[in-house]
Design an enzyme around this catalytic site. Structure first.
Site, PDB file in Angstrom:
ATOM      1  N   ASP A  95       0.842  -1.192   0.000  1.00  0.00           N
ATOM      2  CA  ASP A  95       0.000   0.000   0.000  1.00  0.00           C
ATOM      3  C   ASP A  95       0.880   1.246   0.000  1.00  0.00           C
ATOM      4  OD1 ASP A  95      -2.371   1.804   0.830  1.00  0.00           O
ATOM      5  OD2 ASP A  95      -3.276  -0.182   0.831  1.00  0.00           O
TER       6      ASP A  95
ATOM      7  N   HIS B 269      -3.484   6.055   3.484  1.00  0.00           N
ATOM      8  CA  HIS B 269      -4.266   4.893   3.070  1.00  0.00           C
ATOM      9  C   HIS B 269      -3.771   3.586   3.689  1.00  0.00           C
ATOM     10  CE1 HIS B 269      -5.771   1.863   0.088  1.00  0.00           C
ATOM     11  NE2 HIS B 269      -6.823   2.650   0.101  1.00  0.00           N
TER      12      HIS B 269
ATOM     13  N   SER C 236     -11.298  -0.761  -0.400  1.00  0.00           N
ATOM     14  CA  SER C 236     -10.029  -0.750   0.329  1.00  0.00           C
ATOM     15  C   SER C 236     -10.229  -1.197   1.767  1.00  0.00           C
ATOM     16  CB  SER C 236      -9.437   0.665   0.345  1.00  0.00           C
ATOM     17  OG  SER C 236      -8.742   0.929  -0.831  1.00  0.00           O
TER      18      SER C 236
END
Length: 496
Positions: A73, A111, A333
């Site tokens: 990620d 994220h 996600s």
């Protein structure tokens, strides 16, 4: 290949080859740890999926101890109170991040921390003692099943049973991890590897280090496999169902080393109407999104035959770098790490199961939804963590996933990368034959010379007949002339 993140609610012009983070920070509320308005305990109460999807029940047998999950990620902040000691290794494959993968980079640097907290967050103790909240958790557990033939419970009994189940679920959620505050992940005793890569966007642009996503993705997968990951989470996706050939060998390497790969299916709000790679790759468990009521999400999911399972993707909470929290975010996600966490629970309880069998347990125990059987929205159904971990069933060794009948990267490569029709082999030489006997050349006939006449008879006949005809002609002519003259003489006599 150009890359960029996609925030929720914004449709960004995209190219076919774009790779995006399948995330939406839908006006997310950011809360500091120990803040006066809201503390980590409130975040814990909002994790409705822990009870609603059987995770607290699965914790009775396992919490993922001994399993390592790689988070490929934007980077993971391992110093967050809920992730301290959880990130046991990491790297950066972009050339633009921290060597240990623990600094957020790219268009959405937070994220990776959000994703990591949903997998293996361990919560923390509150800074100051907090009274137990009076509000019940957002999820409501189903009442315990009654033996067949027993009398139905009264409304009071049913209410008491539901209240007891809710309290038990609340107790399990609060007791999970290191303390009642903060985010607790699906597999809070698992460990994480942070693998950071650069996914750019409109504000950050391309990777300043110049390493393309075509190189970063396979390098990240290989590093994760080589460093002990038995589960890989990829909450990212492309806008195309196909992928570069440069990814093939790395995903084949993960398959050969018995690693489970879970990937987000993408979000319509981010422009991903159909599932994109890597979620379309053979052997990868693609995760679609559900809303808070358990129905297919309109904005935080996509559609395609590659979807294997559906999990919560709306009204999510998660940890943010710097000790902060997002109290509301959406996207597949968030759905993908919930499934990765369940895969970690299964691997911890059943260490002898292969990666395909781990995936098979997840999809075989899913609760059917939508069109009966597998469909393009829910896949095999809705995630049921308790059944996936505890169900007594025989799990086939061959992976039940497989779009178009292709169930593995090895099969895909053999069929589509190396399966070109070979050129026809050269014709075999004809066996030697015995020579035919010589045939003499045909004799061409020659014209024979005309033989001379042996006698003069033919000449006599020709001349004889010719003379006879001439005599007849002459005689006839004479007679005509004579008759003509006689007639003229008689005419003259009469006139005299």
């Amino acid at each position: 290949m150009t890359v960029r993140p996609v925030p929720s609610g914004a449709l960004i012009p995209r190219s076919i080859a774009a790779v995006v983070l399948a995330v939406g920070l839908a006006a997310g509320v950011i809360i500091p740890v120990g803040g006066a308005a809201a503390h980590g305990g409130e975040i814990r109460e909002r994790e409705y999926w822990l009870e609603d999807y059987g995770i607290t029940e699965a914790w009775e047998d396992t919490k993922g101890a001994g399993v390592t999950v790689a988070v490929i990620d934007s980077g993971v902040d391992g110093s967050h109170p809920d992730l301290e000691g959880v990130v046991t290794g990491g790297t950066d494959v972009s050339g633009a991040g921290a060597p240990n993968g623990q600094r957020g980079i790219g268009e959405v640097p937070e994220h990776g921390t959000l994703v990591a907290s949903l997998i293996a967050g361990r919560g923390h103790e509150p800074e100051e003692p907090q009274p137990s909240p009076s509000a019940t958790p957002s999820g409501t557990a189903s009442p315990s099943a009654k033996p067949s033939g027993s009398a139905p419970p009264s409304s009071a009994e049913a209410e008491a049973s539901a209240e007891a189940s809710a309290k038990a679920g609340e107790s399990a959620v609060k007791a999970a991890g290191r303390g009642p505050d903060g985010v607790v992940g699906v597999a809070p005793e698992s460990e994480l590897l942070a693998v950071s890569l650069w996914i750019g966007g409109e504000s950050t642009g391309a990777n300043p280090a110049g390493v393309s996503i075509d190189e970063q993705i396979p390098n990240a997968v290989r590093w994760a496999v080589d460093n002990g990951a038995s589960v890989i989470n990829m909450s990212l996706g492309s806008t195309s169902p196909t992928w570069p050939e440069s990814w093939d060998e790395a995903f084949l390497y993960a398959e050969q080393n018995d690693v489970v790969i879970v990937a987000a299916a993408g979000n319509r709000a981010g422009g991903s109407v159909q599932v994109g790679a890597p979620a379309t790759m053979p052997g990868v468990l693609a995760v679609g999104g559900l809303d808070a009521e358990g129905a297919a999400s309109r904005e935080s999911s996509s559609e395609g035959i590659s979807i294997g399972i559906a999990a919560p993707a709306e009204n999510l909470v998660g940890a943010l770098p710097g000790g902060l929290y997002a109290s509301k975010w959406s996207g597949t996600s968030g759905a993908a790490p919930l499934v990765s966490g369940v895969a970690a629970l299964i691997r911890a309880k059943y260490p002898d199961l292969t990666a395909p069998q781990v995936i098979n347990r997840i999809i075989m125990t899913a609760r059917d939804a939508g069109i009966p059987g597998k469909d393009t929205i829910y896949g095999h159904g809705i995630l049921d963590a308790a059944a996936a971990v505890n169900a007594d069933l025989t799990v086939p060794e061959e992976l039940l996933l497989g779009a178009g009948g292709v169930v593995s990267m090895a099969q895909y490569i053999e069929t589509y990368r190396r399966g070109e029709v070979p050129p026809p082999p050269p014709p075999e030489p004809a066996p030697a034959e015995e020579p035919l006997p010589d045939i003499p050349e045909p004799t061409v006939p020659a014209a024979a010379e005309r033989a001379s006449a042996a006698t003069s008879l033919p000449v006599f006949i020709v001349f004889g007949f010719g003379g006879l005809i001439l005599c007849i002609l002459l005689g006839g002519t004479y007679q005509v002339i004579r008759v003509y003259r006689q007639g003229g003489a008689e005419t003259d006599g009469d006139n005299s």
